[in-house]
Design an enzyme around this catalytic site. Structure first.
Site, PDB file in Angstrom:
ATOM      1  N   GLY A  12       1.039  -1.179  -0.038  1.00 39.10           N
ATOM      2  CA  GLY A  12       0.032  -0.004   0.024  1.00 39.10           C
ATOM      3  C   GLY A  12       0.744   1.385   0.094  1.00 39.10           C
ATOM      4  N   ARG A  74       0.450  -4.927  -4.770  1.00 44.45           N
ATOM      5  CA  ARG A  74       0.682  -5.842  -3.922  1.00 44.45           C
ATOM      6  C   ARG A  74       0.881  -7.246  -4.503  1.00 44.45           C
ATOM      7  NH1 ARG A  74      -0.664  -3.951   1.036  1.00 44.45           N
ATOM      8  NH2 ARG A  74      -2.339  -2.224   1.403  1.00 44.45           N
ATOM      9  N   GLY A 110       6.095  -2.488   3.379  1.00 40.40           N
ATOM     10  CA  GLY A 110       5.763  -2.975   4.841  1.00 40.40           C
ATOM     11  C   GLY A 110       6.202  -4.220   5.121  1.00 40.40           C
ATOM     12  N   GLY A 111       5.251  -4.875   5.750  1.00 35.48           N
ATOM     13  CA  GLY A 111       5.462  -6.263   6.211  1.00 35.48           C
ATOM     14  C   GLY A 111       5.711  -7.387   5.102  1.00 35.48           C
ATOM     15  N   THR A 113       6.405  -6.472   1.925  1.00 32.65           N
ATOM     16  CA  THR A 113       7.559  -6.261   1.373  1.00 32.65           C
ATOM     17  C   THR A 113       8.538  -6.860   1.870  1.00 32.65           C
ATOM     18  OG1 THR A 113       6.356  -4.270   0.465  1.00 32.65           O
ATOM     19  CG2 THR A 113       8.781  -4.347   0.060  1.00 32.65           C
ATOM     20  N   ILE A 134       1.459   3.214   6.846  1.00 33.78           N
ATOM     21  CA  ILE A 134       0.727   4.119   7.739  1.00 33.78           C
ATOM     22  C   ILE A 134       0.533   3.438   9.271  1.00 33.78           C
ATOM     23  CG2 ILE A 134      -0.056   5.521   6.134  1.00 33.78           C
ATOM     24  CD1 ILE A 134      -2.929   4.162   6.648  1.00 33.78           C
ATOM     25  N   ASP A 135       0.416   2.022   9.087  1.00 36.31           N
ATOM     26  CA  ASP A 135      -0.004   1.022  10.178  1.00 36.31           C
ATOM     27  C   ASP A 135       1.115   0.958  11.399  1.00 36.31           C
ATOM     28  OD1 ASP A 135      -2.149   0.546   8.800  1.00 36.31           O
ATOM     29  OD2 ASP A 135      -1.715  -1.544   8.261  1.00 36.31           O
ATOM     30  N   GLN A 299      -6.669   8.403   4.760  1.00 35.00           N
ATOM     31  CA  GLN A 299      -5.529   8.606   5.756  1.00 35.00           C
ATOM     32  C   GLN A 299      -4.108   8.157   5.122  1.00 35.00           C
ATOM     33  OE1 GLN A 299      -7.180   5.917   9.617  1.00 35.00           O
ATOM     34  NE2 GLN A 299      -8.057   5.607   7.523  1.00 35.00           N
TER      35      GLN A 299
HETATM   36  O1  F6P Z   1      -1.046  -1.603   5.088  1.00 35.91           O
HETATM   37  C1  F6P Z   1      -1.604  -0.588   5.134  1.00 35.91           C
HETATM   38  C2  F6P Z   1      -3.208  -0.318   4.795  1.00 35.91           C
HETATM   39  O2  F6P Z   1      -3.492   0.925   4.716  1.00 35.91           O
HETATM   40  C3  F6P Z   1      -4.001  -1.065   6.214  1.00 35.91           C
HETATM   41  O3  F6P Z   1      -4.183  -0.069   7.031  1.00 35.91           O
HETATM   42  C4  F6P Z   1      -5.153  -1.413   5.367  1.00 35.91           C
HETATM   43  O4  F6P Z   1      -5.997  -2.314   5.926  1.00 35.91           O
HETATM   44  C5  F6P Z   1      -4.811  -1.738   4.098  1.00 35.91           C
HETATM   45  O5  F6P Z   1      -3.627  -1.135   3.761  1.00 35.91           O
HETATM   46  C6  F6P Z   1      -5.710  -1.436   2.624  1.00 35.91           C
HETATM   47  O6  F6P Z   1      -5.412  -1.869   1.635  1.00 35.91           O
HETATM   48  P1  F6P Z   1      -5.680  -1.504  -0.069  1.00 35.91           P
HETATM   49  O7  F6P Z   1      -5.148  -0.200  -0.253  1.00 35.91           O
HETATM   50  O8  F6P Z   1      -4.868  -2.399  -0.680  1.00 35.91           O
HETATM   51  O9  F6P Z   1      -7.205  -1.614   0.202  1.00 35.91           O
END
Ligand code: F6P
Length: 373
Positions: A12, A74, A110-111, A113, A134-135, A299
């Site tokens: 993301g 992703r 993030g995780g 990756t 962002i998490d 966000q």
């Molecule tokens: O991993 C970051 C994040 O923003 C999570 O907080 C959220 O659940 C997810 O990505 C949403 O992913 P996508 O943008 O693929 O719907």
């Protein structure tokens, strides 16, 4: 001899990605005289060999931009949808790495990756990663870039929801991102003065939440703000998911594993829409009107905060220093005011949850916030 660097952004998007690309690119290109190229759309573009020049021109003017100039996806190297099938494309990526004569691939993510980067490192590629999301759930780093910006956006949203909740004597349930951890909901909930904060790490009892709202109501405060992390769940749902996970882990046959996996998938799917259900349950239990606001991708968008620009620049330039020294197979972690290289094996597959005795949890309880337990 000048080194060749490839950069990609995966998972993301997150505010601060461009600041990090610029930090790596300017320090590596301008300061150390290395050559830098970008791969578009994460591991997908790396596999398809779609590149973008990252020179002083393209790196200029991007510090304050949200998103990522490289694009992201992703896609996972070992399970990539190609021609209607899920294929392992890691060998194609290894070939592309050598085609460009790269010395190192820098993966910003993030995780997920971190896990994908480790897979490529295990295929022999020199890799460095930077922690973004962002998490804020990447292990072994104090913080990830993107978190501070999202925290500010979510806090401002709670501030705004306060006046309308107050005027209408309503419960406003606000869903904040964080499907596996509650850093964002907890941080924004505390900073915005939410009356209830629900996070995945602390399964909630809806009756406890309703009682906290009723108590406020009896005390004359006929409105409440309930900040809920996307992944927050009731005690019953948490127990059911935990049992299904255990069943899956201990499945002895392929058929048993498939059945347990299907059960787990069904429970997880039921969990979608959970916040909407919670808002209507609270309305019934408290006889106060309730409304739901889902902050969603708001966000993740927009210009990064000063703190995120600074963090991403620090991590990016530290990454260039490590490349100069030939120190690979690591994530550049934020450690206090400095940075620290952490072996990818220590990061991949781990999740930084909110510890139940974290100072934020204690502070929230001490100011009288209901955490649903
Ligand atoms: O991993 C970051 C994040 O923003 C999570 O907080 C959220 O659940 C997810 O990505 C949403 O992913 P996508 O943008 O693929 O719907």
């Amino acid at each position: 001899m000048s080194k060749y660097i490839g950069i990609l952004t995966a998972g993301g998007d997150s505010p601060g990605l461009n600041a990090a690309i610029r930090g790596v690119g300017k320090a590596a290109g301008g300061f150390y005289g290395m050559q830098v190229i970008g791969f578009r759309d994460g591991f997908r573009g790396f596999m398809e060999n779609r590149t973008m020049e990252l020179d002083s021109n393209t790196l200029s003017g991007i510090l304050t931009l949200g998103g990522t100039i490289l694009g992201t996806s992703r896609d996972k190297p070992h399970r990539m949808p190609v021609g209607g099938k899920l294929l392992d494309m890691t060998d194609v990526m290894v070939e592309n790495f050598h085609k460009h004569n790269l010395d190192v691939l820098v993966c910003l993510g993030g995780g997920g990756t971190q896990k994908n980067a480790l897979r490529l490192a295990q295929k022999g590629l020199p890799i460095i990663t930077l922690p973004k999301t962002i998490d804020n759930d990447v292990a072994m780093t104090d913080i990830t870039f993107g978190f501070d910006t999202a925290l500010t956006v979510a806090t401002e949203a709670i501030d705004r929801l306060h006046s309308t909740a107050h005027s209408h004597h309503r419960i406003i349930v606000v869903e904040i991102m964080g499907n596996r951890v509650g850093w964002l909901a907890l941080g924004a909930g505390i900073a915005g003065g939410a009356d209830v904060i629900l996070i995945p790490e602390i399964p909630y009892d809806v009756e406890v939440v309703a009682e906290a709202i009723r108590r406020r109501s009896h005390g004359g405060k006929r409105f409440s703000i309930v900040a809920v992390a996307e992944g927050a769940m009731s005690k019953e749902d948490a127990a059911a998911i935990h049992a299904a996970e255990k069943k899956l882990a201990s499945a002895k046959s392929k058929a048993g594993a498939q059945k347990a996996e299907a059960e787990l998938e069904q429970l997880t799917a039921q969990h979608t829409g959970n916040t909407l259900r919670l808002a209507s349950q609270l309305e019934k239990l408290t006889h106060l009107e309730s409304r739901l606001t889902i902050l969603g991708h708001l966000q993740r968008g927009g210009t990064p905060s000063a703190a995120d620009r600074l963090l991403a620049t620090r991590l990016g330039t530290a990454c260039a220093d490590l490349i100069h020294k030939g120190h690979y197979g690591v994530m550049v972690a934020a450690r206090g005011d400095g940075t620290e290289p952490v072996p990818l094996e220590q990061v991949a597959g781990k999740l930084k949850r909110v510890p139940l005795d974290h100072p934020w949890v204690i502070a929230a309880r001490q100011v009288g916030t209901c955490l649903g337990d």
